[in-house]
Design a protein around this motif. Structure first.
Motif, PDB file in Angstrom:
ATOM      1  N   GLY A 211      21.219 -42.514 -12.472  1.00 49.39           N
ATOM      2  CA  GLY A 211      20.375 -41.604 -12.848  1.00 49.39           C
ATOM      3  C   GLY A 211      20.700 -40.295 -12.626  1.00 49.39           C
ATOM      4  N   PHE A 212      21.721 -40.163 -11.407  1.00 52.29           N
ATOM      5  CA  PHE A 212      22.247 -38.787 -11.363  1.00 52.29           C
ATOM      6  C   PHE A 212      23.316 -38.495 -12.434  1.00 52.29           C
ATOM      7  CE2 PHE A 212      21.772 -39.961  -6.659  1.00 52.29           C
ATOM      8  CZ  PHE A 212      20.385 -39.917  -6.865  1.00 52.29           C
ATOM      9  N   GLY A 213      23.837 -39.381 -13.180  1.00 53.31           N
ATOM     10  CA  GLY A 213      24.789 -38.884 -14.176  1.00 53.31           C
ATOM     11  C   GLY A 213      26.184 -39.402 -13.570  1.00 53.31           C
ATOM     12  N   LEU A 214      26.092 -40.525 -12.688  1.00 47.17           N
ATOM     13  CA  LEU A 214      27.458 -40.941 -12.139  1.00 47.17           C
ATOM     14  C   LEU A 214      28.022 -42.061 -13.089  1.00 47.17           C
ATOM     15  CD1 LEU A 214      26.695 -39.405  -9.707  1.00 47.17           C
ATOM     16  CD2 LEU A 214      27.827 -41.196  -8.078  1.00 47.17           C
ATOM     17  N   ARG A 215      28.965 -42.129 -13.255  1.00 40.30           N
ATOM     18  CA  ARG A 215      29.689 -43.321 -14.078  1.00 40.30           C
ATOM     19  C   ARG A 215      29.993 -44.331 -12.937  1.00 40.30           C
ATOM     20  NH1 ARG A 215      34.833 -40.694 -15.526  1.00 40.30           N
ATOM     21  NH2 ARG A 215      34.629 -40.073 -13.483  1.00 40.30           N
ATOM     22  N   ALA A 216      28.614 -45.351 -12.992  1.00 36.27           N
ATOM     23  CA  ALA A 216      28.520 -46.321 -11.874  1.00 36.27           C
ATOM     24  C   ALA A 216      28.900 -47.939 -12.416  1.00 36.27           C
ATOM     25  CB  ALA A 216      27.155 -46.187 -11.374  1.00 36.27           C
ATOM     26  N   TRP A 217      29.625 -48.523 -11.682  1.00 35.34           N
ATOM     27  CA  TRP A 217      30.277 -49.981 -12.129  1.00 35.34           C
ATOM     28  C   TRP A 217      29.918 -50.834 -10.996  1.00 35.34           C
ATOM     29  CZ3 TRP A 217      31.485 -52.422 -16.674  1.00 35.34           C
ATOM     30  CH2 TRP A 217      31.665 -51.727 -17.854  1.00 35.34           C
ATOM     31  N   ALA A 218      29.612 -52.131 -11.114  1.00 41.71           N
ATOM     32  CA  ALA A 218      29.875 -53.102 -10.084  1.00 41.71           C
ATOM     33  C   ALA A 218      30.857 -54.118 -10.613  1.00 41.71           C
ATOM     34  CB  ALA A 218      28.638 -53.878  -9.865  1.00 41.71           C
TER      35      ALA A 218
ATOM     36  N   GLY B 272      17.675 -41.562  -1.252  1.00 35.66           N
ATOM     37  CA  GLY B 272      17.743 -42.177   0.096  1.00 35.66           C
ATOM     38  C   GLY B 272      16.374 -42.186   1.029  1.00 35.66           C
ATOM     39  N   ALA B 273      15.531 -41.698   0.480  1.00 34.28           N
ATOM     40  CA  ALA B 273      14.134 -42.010   0.924  1.00 34.28           C
ATOM     41  C   ALA B 273      13.524 -43.342   0.868  1.00 34.28           C
ATOM     42  CB  ALA B 273      13.187 -41.011   0.548  1.00 34.28           C
ATOM     43  N   ALA B 274      14.097 -44.462   0.150  1.00 32.67           N
ATOM     44  CA  ALA B 274      13.823 -45.610  -0.267  1.00 32.67           C
ATOM     45  C   ALA B 274      13.718 -46.426   1.179  1.00 32.67           C
ATOM     46  CB  ALA B 274      14.762 -46.433  -1.006  1.00 32.67           C
ATOM     47  N   LYS B 275      12.679 -47.499   1.145  1.00 29.80           N
ATOM     48  CA  LYS B 275      12.543 -48.142   2.481  1.00 29.80           C
ATOM     49  C   LYS B 275      13.843 -48.860   2.955  1.00 29.80           C
ATOM     50  CE  LYS B 275       7.618 -48.606   1.500  1.00 29.80           C
ATOM     51  NZ  LYS B 275       6.594 -49.237   1.351  1.00 29.80           N
ATOM     52  N   GLY B 276      13.827 -49.172   4.447  1.00 31.70           N
ATOM     53  CA  GLY B 276      14.661 -49.918   5.053  1.00 31.70           C
ATOM     54  C   GLY B 276      16.208 -49.833   4.719  1.00 31.70           C
ATOM     55  N   SER B 277      16.915 -51.043   4.602  1.00 35.92           N
ATOM     56  CA  SER B 277      18.565 -50.833   4.367  1.00 35.92           C
ATOM     57  C   SER B 277      18.845 -50.372   3.128  1.00 35.92           C
ATOM     58  CB  SER B 277      18.975 -52.096   4.614  1.00 35.92           C
ATOM     59  OG  SER B 277      18.432 -53.461   4.105  1.00 35.92           O
ATOM     60  N   THR B 278      17.875 -50.466   2.027  1.00 38.43           N
ATOM     61  CA  THR B 278      18.414 -49.674   0.803  1.00 38.43           C
ATOM     62  C   THR B 278      18.618 -48.185   0.911  1.00 38.43           C
ATOM     63  OG1 THR B 278      17.084 -51.613  -0.710  1.00 38.43           O
ATOM     64  CG2 THR B 278      17.360 -49.314  -1.490  1.00 38.43           C
ATOM     65  N   GLY B 279      17.580 -47.658   1.584  1.00 37.56           N
ATOM     66  CA  GLY B 279      17.724 -46.240   1.820  1.00 37.56           C
ATOM     67  C   GLY B 279      18.965 -45.784   2.555  1.00 37.56           C
ATOM     68  N   GLU B 280      19.078 -46.665   3.736  1.00 31.31           N
ATOM     69  CA  GLU B 280      20.216 -46.527   4.493  1.00 31.31           C
ATOM     70  C   GLU B 280      21.754 -46.486   3.779  1.00 31.31           C
ATOM     71  OE1 GLU B 280      20.667 -49.212   7.731  1.00 31.31           O
ATOM     72  OE2 GLU B 280      18.558 -49.039   8.387  1.00 31.31           O
ATOM     73  N   LEU B 281      21.758 -47.438   2.759  1.00 29.95           N
ATOM     74  CA  LEU B 281      22.945 -47.550   2.005  1.00 29.95           C
ATOM     75  C   LEU B 281      23.180 -46.402   1.035  1.00 29.95           C
ATOM     76  CD1 LEU B 281      25.272 -49.314   0.696  1.00 29.95           C
ATOM     77  CD2 LEU B 281      23.597 -50.488  -0.861  1.00 29.95           C
TER      78      LEU B 281
ATOM     79  N   SER C 112      22.694 -33.613  -7.467  1.00 27.76           N
ATOM     80  CA  SER C 112      22.433 -32.777  -6.457  1.00 27.76           C
ATOM     81  C   SER C 112      21.904 -33.207  -4.929  1.00 27.76           C
ATOM     82  CB  SER C 112      21.199 -31.758  -6.856  1.00 27.76           C
ATOM     83  OG  SER C 112      19.971 -32.605  -6.869  1.00 27.76           O
ATOM     84  N   ALA C 113      22.025 -32.549  -4.161  1.00 25.40           N
ATOM     85  CA  ALA C 113      21.690 -32.951  -2.753  1.00 25.40           C
ATOM     86  C   ALA C 113      20.165 -33.529  -2.564  1.00 25.40           C
ATOM     87  CB  ALA C 113      21.731 -31.870  -1.588  1.00 25.40           C
ATOM     88  N   ALA C 114      19.461 -32.811  -3.437  1.00 24.05           N
ATOM     89  CA  ALA C 114      17.895 -33.038  -3.431  1.00 24.05           C
ATOM     90  C   ALA C 114      17.751 -34.349  -4.077  1.00 24.05           C
ATOM     91  CB  ALA C 114      17.217 -32.067  -4.235  1.00 24.05           C
TER      92      ALA C 114
ATOM     93  N   ALA D 242      25.842 -41.460  -0.150  1.00 31.09           N
ATOM     94  CA  ALA D 242      25.848 -40.144  -0.518  1.00 31.09           C
ATOM     95  C   ALA D 242      27.120 -39.140   0.077  1.00 31.09           C
ATOM     96  CB  ALA D 242      24.686 -39.383  -0.300  1.00 31.09           C
ATOM     97  N   GLY D 243      27.369 -39.564   1.432  1.00 35.02           N
ATOM     98  CA  GLY D 243      28.312 -38.573   1.941  1.00 35.02           C
ATOM     99  C   GLY D 243      29.606 -39.260   2.297  1.00 35.02           C
ATOM    100  N   HIS D 244      29.899 -40.411   1.959  1.00 31.79           N
ATOM    101  CA  HIS D 244      31.257 -41.144   2.381  1.00 31.79           C
ATOM    102  C   HIS D 244      31.679 -41.766   1.062  1.00 31.79           C
ATOM    103  CE1 HIS D 244      29.067 -40.857   6.183  1.00 31.79           C
ATOM    104  NE2 HIS D 244      29.991 -40.591   6.764  1.00 31.79           N
TER     105      HIS D 244
END
Length: 737
Positions: free
Chosen positions: A383-390, A343-352, A335-337, A357-359
């Motif tokens: 945590g949002f339920g995305l299938r996340a991989w690196a 995204g409220a994380a500090k510094g460049s972590t939040g920027e990333l 969700s957007a929330a 989120a939108g790109h």
């Protein structure tokens, strides 16, 4: 900086060993000679990689990767042939992004002369369904696609008649395929398609077969030399060459009419030609109607490029895939929330996190410490339920990032095995690692973070982008100061320069004396740093022999005793393979000290550290376990690997000492960088940055190049590469952006 216990402090300096027999671009294979680029390293492996892969019941790691890439390229070519509608991203590529197929079709059909064959075809649908990914079992010994015995025998006979080494028979048969013997008789210069063969060798072979019919102005020779020069350019990182540079190189190879040779190669479809518009003014200029009409009537300045089809297709396919990511809206996973809270994380972590989120495509740059930020992104997405991989470039990088993810998960109270996961890029594409593929052949994930992104060449990057499902997010993360990819292209640098998508710069500095030293190198400054714990040590030497002696002493004695890092956790990095202090000489000395033995398994003994190249340009560090009828058994990043005995000589080296390109993507607790006096010409800022930054706790510099080191750091940037990706990406850049 500190000094070695047995030395006095001195200012650092560097150099490079020249190897007259094996020479490639200093940023590719890192041996230099008189200036020509020779395809020697991995030559036989590259020849076998082109063989068909249908017959073997089991696939090695290298074979699985090559087969997956071949199938993917075939799929891309089918997609290009079916161009009919808009791309899935919802926009059309403009300008030269669609020139490729129109030029090929128009020239081959004779409808237009080459100079006029650049109209724009309709963009293509994103992709057809991909075949199932091939999962390779481990360990194996089979090598797929070996040419038939009768084909090899017939080729061997032709080679013997022409005075060429009959040991090339299997490679020639693999490269030329069925009827290779007839092809050689009709066109002996086809021998140049085998990696490692040079024009003068092919000329001698042609004279022996053709006799009086052999001539320097033979069209067949001109076409083959043209292709060979473009392959050499690819080894130096170029995806194409300017027409003027190509014709000049043809003249140096004794081609009497370079222009005619180029036109012949184009007409036969062996190379492709492009007319790319030169850069336009960054800021739009207001013009009157009359001025606008005059501008339209004026001939637009262009540059003419010549390239090989495989790299042209890869670069165009990559541009298509990137356009789809740039112009599409990511799936609404989470969700957007939830995204806003993360995204409220500090510094460049939040920027990333906010950028992702939108790109669909985001770039992230920073050093080793910055990896905390993509790790936080991946945990939030999972945590949002995305299938996340690196995906990391090397097994060492994969394991280090996996450990970072585990530590982050434990800090957040997550259980073992929960959250995002990490694979290698090669394993992901081959199907040996990762989430697998969905029914459409796309990777079964929602978010992919690619680490070590500067190491992506155009072919690998194209395979990755084409493998992503619609709505997926891609983050390319890496340190832009390191050496570029061993393969052709400069994908990450081109994307950064294009400014076609969000770019987040990490503000996390690499800490400690090594981090401080490397950060200065990144901006062109070689600074003295305080190293109270001997984190950085300078060891001056007078010549290459002393450099080898002191290197062995450091690895086997000084670093374990003073720093507490054992020899097995120390890597040696030097500019080249050849010479008195190159990787070969250093590995001989290090083996004698650390693991002496007769080399009864093709020069190797159990316990030897090795550098294994499953495919050209990619190196995995491992250890010899044993050898038997199947081949040489290795342990690479904890995984068993069997190298068939016929491939050992061409794909396995001793690996205590590496080049910087072999070491990129990995890090060790201690690193010894060896800079012999004759290595100065091979040094550049990216080379020094890459070599020095491989060290976690301790860096020793065996220094014998006086002022060449600070001069390289301050004055010598990365060697330029000719690529078309910036032109293909230009339609994606916002006006004025």
């Amino acid at each position: 900086m500190s000094t070695d216990p047995e030395t006095t402090e001195t200012s650092p300096a560097e150099g490079a060993e020249a190897d007259a027999g094996e020479a490639t671009d200093a940023e590719g294979a890192e041996s230099t000679d008189s200036g020509e680029v020779a395809a020697v390293e991995g030559a036989e492996a590259a020849g076998k990689a082109t063989a068909e892969a249908a017959a073997a019941p089991e696939l090695s790691e290298a074979a699985a990767e090559l087969l997956a890439q071949r199938l993917e390229r075939e799929r891309i070519e089918r997609r290009k042939a079916e161009k009919a509608g808009p791309i899935a991203a919802g926009t059309k590529l403009r300008g030269t992004a669609a020139d490729l197929l129109a030029a090929v079709r128009a020239v081959e059909s004779g409808e237009k002369p080459v100079a006029a064959a650049f109209t724009g075809p309709e963009p293509a649908p994103r992709r057809a369904a991909a075949p199932e990914a091939v999962r390779r079992p481990q360990p194996v010994a089979a090598e797929p696609g070996a040419p038939a015995g009768e084909t090899v025998a017939s080729v061997r006979q032709v080679l013997v008649e022409g005075g060429a080494p009959e040991t090339l028979a299997a490679q020639v048969a693999a490269v030329l395929g069925e009827g290779a013997d007839d092809q050689l008789r009709e066109d002996p210069w086809q021998l140049l398609r085998v990696p490692g063969v040079r024009p003068e060798q092919a000329d001698g072979f042609a004279r022996a077969l053709l006799g009086a019919e052999c001539a320097p102005d033979d069209e067949r020779r001109g076409r083959s030399v043209t292709g060979w020069l473009l392959e050499q350019a690819a080894l130096a990182g170029h995806t194409a060459l300017e027409a003027s540079a190509l014709t000049a190189a043809l003249a140096k190879q004794g081609v009497p009419d370079p222009d005619a040779a180029t036109q012949s190669a184009i007409a036969e479809g062996e190379v492709l030609v492009f007319q790319d518009a030169l850069d336009e003014p960054a800021v739009p200029v207001q013009r009157t109607d009359d001025e606008a009409e005059a501008d339209e009537a004026a001939e637009r300045p262009v540059r003419v490029l010549i390239g090989l089809e495989r790299y042209a297709l890869a670069e165009e396919s990559l541009a298509d895939g990137l356009a789809r990511l740039i112009n599409s809206v990511p799936k609404e996973d989470g969700s957007a929330a939830e995204w806003e809270r993360a995204g409220a994380a500090k510094g460049s972590t939040g920027e990333l996190i906010r950028a992702v989120a939108g790109h669909g495509l985001v770039l992230h740059t920073g050093g080793e410490a910055s990896l905390e930020e993509p790790a936080a992104l991946l945990h939030a997405a999972a945590g949002f339920g995305l299938r996340a991989w690196a995906a990391a470039y090397s097994p060492v990088g994969r394991d280090r990032f996996a450990a970072l993810l585990t530590r982050s998960a434990e800090a957040e109270g997550a259980g073992p095995g929960e959250g995002p996961q990490v694979a290698t890029v090669a394993g992901l594409l081959a199907g040996a690692e990762g989430p697998g593929r969905d029914a459409d052949g796309a990777l079964d994930l929602d978010l992919l973070v690619v680490l070590d992104a500067p190491q992506l060449d155009v072919e690998t990057a194209a395979l990755l982008t084409e493998s992503l499902p619609d709505g997926a997010r891609l983050v390319l993360a890496g340190d832009p100061a390191v050496l570029w990819s061993a393969g052709p292209g400069r994908v990450f640098a081109d994307l950064l320069a294009a400014r076609a998508c969000p770019h987040v710069v990490s503000r996390r500095p690499d800490l400690g004396p090594v981090g401080e030293l490397v950060s200065g190198i990144g901006i062109g400054e070689l600074n003295q740093v305080e190293a109270p714990g001997k984190e950085v040590v300078i060891v001056p030497v007078r010549d290459a022999g002393e450099a080898v002696h002191r290197t062995v002493q450091l690895v086997a004695d000084s670093v374990p005793r003073v720093i507490g890092v054992p020899a097995e956790q120390t890597a040696v990095i030097t500019p080249g393979h050849g010479g008195a202090a190159g990787t070969r000489a250093l590995n001989v000395a290090l083996k004698e000290r650390l693991n002496p033995g007769p080399g009864r398994f093709g020069g190797f003994d159990p316990g030897d550290r090795v550098a294994y190249s499953p495919t050209p340009g990619r190196t995995v560090v491992g250890q010899v376990v044993k050898a038997d009828a199947e081949g040489l058994h290795l342990s690479c990043a904890g995984e068993p690997v069997v190298v068939p005995k016929e491939r050992v000589e061409q794909s396995v080296r001793h690996g205590w000492a590496l080049t910087a390109h072999q070491a990129v993507g990995a890090r060790w607790p201690a690193v010894v960088v060896v800079l012999p006096g004759d290595a100065a010409q091979a040094l550049s800022r990216p080379w020094v940055y890459t070599a020095f930054s491989r060290a976690d706790r301790h860096l020793s510099v065996v220094h014998g190049v006086d002022q060449a080191l600070p001069r390289a750091v301050a004055e010598i940037p990365a060697k330029p590469r000719t690529t078309r990706l910036p032109v293909l990406l230009r339609p994606q850049v916002p006006v004025g952006g």
